[in-house]
Design a protein around this motif. Structure first.
Motif, PDB file in Angstrom:
ATOM      1  N   LEU A   1     -13.317   5.163  26.172  1.00  0.00           N
ATOM      2  CA  LEU A   1     -14.627   4.586  25.909  1.00  0.00           C
ATOM      3  C   LEU A   1     -14.464   3.087  25.668  1.00  0.00           C
ATOM      4  CD1 LEU A   1     -17.671   4.800  25.203  1.00  0.00           C
ATOM      5  CD2 LEU A   1     -16.954   5.345  22.851  1.00  0.00           C
ATOM      6  N   VAL A   2     -15.248   2.300  26.361  1.00  0.00           N
ATOM      7  CA  VAL A   2     -15.143   0.850  26.228  1.00  0.00           C
ATOM      8  C   VAL A   2     -16.538   0.246  26.280  1.00  0.00           C
ATOM      9  CG1 VAL A   2     -14.801   0.505  28.707  1.00  0.00           C
ATOM     10  CG2 VAL A   2     -13.926  -1.187  27.081  1.00  0.00           C
ATOM     11  N   GLN A   3     -16.701  -0.866  25.610  1.00  0.00           N
ATOM     12  CA  GLN A   3     -17.987  -1.550  25.619  1.00  0.00           C
ATOM     13  C   GLN A   3     -18.174  -2.335  26.907  1.00  0.00           C
ATOM     14  OE1 GLN A   3     -18.194  -3.947  22.064  1.00  0.00           O
ATOM     15  NE2 GLN A   3     -18.813  -2.207  20.802  1.00  0.00           N
ATOM     16  N   PRO A   4     -19.411  -2.571  27.301  1.00  0.00           N
ATOM     17  CA  PRO A   4     -19.651  -3.408  28.479  1.00  0.00           C
ATOM     18  C   PRO A   4     -18.945  -4.757  28.341  1.00  0.00           C
ATOM     19  CG  PRO A   4     -21.677  -2.347  27.803  1.00  0.00           C
ATOM     20  CD  PRO A   4     -20.657  -2.049  26.730  1.00  0.00           C
ATOM     21  N   GLY A   5     -18.347  -5.182  29.445  1.00  0.00           N
ATOM     22  CA  GLY A   5     -17.573  -6.413  29.451  1.00  0.00           C
ATOM     23  C   GLY A   5     -16.119  -6.227  29.094  1.00  0.00           C
ATOM     24  N   GLY A   6     -15.764  -5.046  28.650  1.00  0.00           N
ATOM     25  CA  GLY A   6     -14.389  -4.770  28.258  1.00  0.00           C
ATOM     26  C   GLY A   6     -13.485  -4.480  29.442  1.00  0.00           C
ATOM     27  N   SER A   7     -12.243  -4.141  29.106  1.00  0.00           N
ATOM     28  CA  SER A   7     -11.228  -3.898  30.131  1.00  0.00           C
ATOM     29  C   SER A   7     -10.453  -2.624  29.842  1.00  0.00           C
ATOM     30  CB  SER A   7     -10.237  -5.072  30.188  1.00  0.00           C
ATOM     31  OG  SER A   7     -10.877  -6.273  30.544  1.00  0.00           O
ATOM     32  N   LEU A   8      -9.935  -2.045  30.893  1.00  0.00           N
ATOM     33  CA  LEU A   8      -9.052  -0.896  30.794  1.00  0.00           C
ATOM     34  C   LEU A   8      -7.988  -1.022  31.875  1.00  0.00           C
ATOM     35  CD1 LEU A   8     -11.398   2.216  30.396  1.00  0.00           C
ATOM     36  CD2 LEU A   8      -9.778   1.360  28.686  1.00  0.00           C
ATOM     37  N   ARG A   9      -6.867  -0.365  31.641  1.00  0.00           N
ATOM     38  CA  ARG A   9      -5.845  -0.266  32.670  1.00  0.00           C
ATOM     39  C   ARG A   9      -5.509   1.203  32.867  1.00  0.00           C
ATOM     40  NH1 ARG A   9       0.550  -1.775  32.723  1.00  0.00           N
ATOM     41  NH2 ARG A   9       0.706  -2.584  34.843  1.00  0.00           N
ATOM     42  N   LEU A  10      -5.807   1.683  34.054  1.00  0.00           N
ATOM     43  CA  LEU A  10      -5.489   3.064  34.400  1.00  0.00           C
ATOM     44  C   LEU A  10      -4.121   3.108  35.067  1.00  0.00           C
ATOM     45  CD1 LEU A  10      -8.903   4.261  35.909  1.00  0.00           C
ATOM     46  CD2 LEU A  10      -8.188   4.115  33.520  1.00  0.00           C
ATOM     47  N   SER A  11      -3.394   4.177  34.788  1.00  0.00           N
ATOM     48  CA  SER A  11      -2.092   4.382  35.412  1.00  0.00           C
ATOM     49  C   SER A  11      -2.062   5.754  36.067  1.00  0.00           C
ATOM     50  CB  SER A  11      -0.970   4.304  34.371  1.00  0.00           C
ATOM     51  OG  SER A  11      -0.932   3.058  33.741  1.00  0.00           O
ATOM     52  N   CYS A  12      -1.296   5.855  37.119  1.00  0.00           N
ATOM     53  CA  CYS A  12      -1.113   7.140  37.804  1.00  0.00           C
ATOM     54  C   CYS A  12       0.342   7.253  38.206  1.00  0.00           C
ATOM     55  CB  CYS A  12      -2.009   7.227  39.020  1.00  0.00           C
ATOM     56  SG  CYS A  12      -1.684   8.664  40.076  1.00  0.00           S
ATOM     57  N   ALA A  13       1.020   8.220  37.628  1.00  0.00           N
ATOM     58  CA  ALA A  13       2.429   8.438  37.922  1.00  0.00           C
ATOM     59  C   ALA A  13       2.588   9.596  38.893  1.00  0.00           C
ATOM     60  CB  ALA A  13       3.189   8.722  36.633  1.00  0.00           C
ATOM     61  N   ALA A  14       3.358   9.369  39.929  1.00  0.00           N
ATOM     62  CA  ALA A  14       3.608  10.392  40.943  1.00  0.00           C
ATOM     63  C   ALA A  14       4.968  11.030  40.748  1.00  0.00           C
ATOM     64  CB  ALA A  14       3.526   9.778  42.339  1.00  0.00           C
ATOM     65  N   SER A  15       5.058  12.285  41.089  1.00  0.00           N
ATOM     66  CA  SER A  15       6.342  12.980  41.058  1.00  0.00           C
ATOM     67  C   SER A  15       6.357  13.994  42.196  1.00  0.00           C
ATOM     68  CB  SER A  15       6.545  13.684  39.713  1.00  0.00           C
ATOM     69  OG  SER A  15       5.541  14.646  39.482  1.00  0.00           O
ATOM     70  N   GLY A  16       7.519  14.579  42.411  1.00  0.00           N
ATOM     71  CA  GLY A  16       7.644  15.528  43.512  1.00  0.00           C
ATOM     72  C   GLY A  16       8.050  14.821  44.789  1.00  0.00           C
ATOM     73  N   SER A  17       7.583  15.318  45.899  1.00  0.00           N
ATOM     74  CA  SER A  17       7.966  14.803  47.220  1.00  0.00           C
ATOM     75  C   SER A  17       7.129  13.580  47.576  1.00  0.00           C
ATOM     76  CB  SER A  17       7.794  15.892  48.273  1.00  0.00           C
ATOM     77  OG  SER A  17       8.551  17.034  47.937  1.00  0.00           O
ATOM     78  N   PHE A  18       7.251  12.558  46.772  1.00  0.00           N
ATOM     79  CA  PHE A  18       6.440  11.353  46.953  1.00  0.00           C
ATOM     80  C   PHE A  18       7.229  10.318  47.728  1.00  0.00           C
ATOM     81  CE2 PHE A  18       3.208   8.342  46.142  1.00  0.00           C
ATOM     82  CZ  PHE A  18       3.844   7.128  45.897  1.00  0.00           C
ATOM     83  N   SER A  19       6.600   9.761  48.767  1.00  0.00           N
ATOM     84  CA  SER A  19       7.227   8.707  49.555  1.00  0.00           C
ATOM     85  C   SER A  19       6.690   7.362  49.122  1.00  0.00           C
ATOM     86  CB  SER A  19       6.927   8.909  51.042  1.00  0.00           C
ATOM     87  OG  SER A  19       7.274   7.743  51.767  1.00  0.00           O
ATOM     88  N   GLY A  20       7.598   6.404  49.010  1.00  0.00           N
ATOM     89  CA  GLY A  20       7.173   5.060  48.648  1.00  0.00           C
ATOM     90  C   GLY A  20       6.270   4.426  49.677  1.00  0.00           C
ATOM     91  N   ARG A  21       6.202   5.009  50.844  1.00  0.00           N
ATOM     92  CA  ARG A  21       5.330   4.474  51.886  1.00  0.00           C
ATOM     93  C   ARG A  21       3.941   5.110  51.884  1.00  0.00           C
ATOM     94  NH1 ARG A  21       8.104   1.235  55.305  1.00  0.00           N
ATOM     95  NH2 ARG A  21      10.381   1.413  55.308  1.00  0.00           N
ATOM     96  N   ASN A  22       3.749   6.117  51.055  1.00  0.00           N
ATOM     97  CA  ASN A  22       2.435   6.756  50.978  1.00  0.00           C
ATOM     98  C   ASN A  22       1.379   5.767  50.496  1.00  0.00           C
ATOM     99  OD1 ASN A  22       3.554  10.031  49.826  1.00  0.00           O
ATOM    100  ND2 ASN A  22       3.260   9.250  51.873  1.00  0.00           N
ATOM    101  N   ALA A  23       0.194   5.879  51.060  1.00  0.00           N
ATOM    102  CA  ALA A  23      -0.938   5.155  50.498  1.00  0.00           C
ATOM    103  C   ALA A  23      -1.281   5.753  49.140  1.00  0.00           C
ATOM    104  CB  ALA A  23      -2.140   5.259  51.426  1.00  0.00           C
ATOM    105  N   MET A  24      -1.755   4.903  48.247  1.00  0.00           N
ATOM    106  CA  MET A  24      -2.225   5.381  46.946  1.00  0.00           C
ATOM    107  C   MET A  24      -3.544   4.685  46.634  1.00  0.00           C
ATOM    108  SD  MET A  24       1.159   5.645  44.550  1.00  0.00           S
ATOM    109  CE  MET A  24       0.418   6.854  43.435  1.00  0.00           C
ATOM    110  N   GLY A  25      -4.372   5.362  45.921  1.00  0.00           N
ATOM    111  CA  GLY A  25      -5.655   4.758  45.631  1.00  0.00           C
ATOM    112  C   GLY A  25      -6.362   5.414  44.468  1.00  0.00           C
TER     113      GLY A  25
END
Length: 122
Positions: A11-35
């Motif tokens: 929860l953040v107030q208008p004008g605020g900031s957040l940083r989302l992270s997504c960690a991959a595991s398993g058969s993940f290729s460094g060339r895969n697109a991520m989004g």
């Protein structure tokens, strides 16, 4: 199989900031697109940002953003950590949604995270 785990929502107030992270595991290729996609209540899931055509030596790639987030959101990636980030600045109430990490060949890829809630409210 690829597993994706998001974190960083909240929860953040208008004008605020957040940083989302997504960690991959398993058969993940460094060339895969991520989004990142998001889905607000009553709306369809939409693409927010993606990074693809990755140079695995430096994690730099081509980025694309939805018009509604250009200039406020920044996607980045650390291939060594198999992690993609979404820096969200100048948050607006209309940014409220569940944010989903996505990875694979193409956009959207075949793999999805469980989602992390971002709520922008005063």
């Amino acid at each position: 199989q690829v597993q994706l785990v998001e974190s960083g929502g909240g929860l953040v107030q208008p004008g605020g900031s957040l940083r989302l992270s997504c960690a991959a595991s398993g058969s993940f290729s460094g060339r895969n697109a991520m989004g990142w996609f998001r889905q607000a209540p009553g709306k369809e899931r939409e693409l927010v940002a993606t990074i693809f055509n990755i140079d695995p030596t430096n994690s730099i790639g081509t980025t694309e953003y939805a018009d509604s987030v250009k200039g406020r959101f920044t996607i980045s990636r650390d291939n060594a950590k198999k992690t993609v980030y979404l820096q969200i600045n100048s948050l607006k109430p209309e940014d409220t949604a569940v944010y989903y990490c996505n990875a694979g060949i193409g956009v959207p890829g075949a793999y999805w995270g469980q989602g992390t809630q971002v709520t922008v409210s005063s």
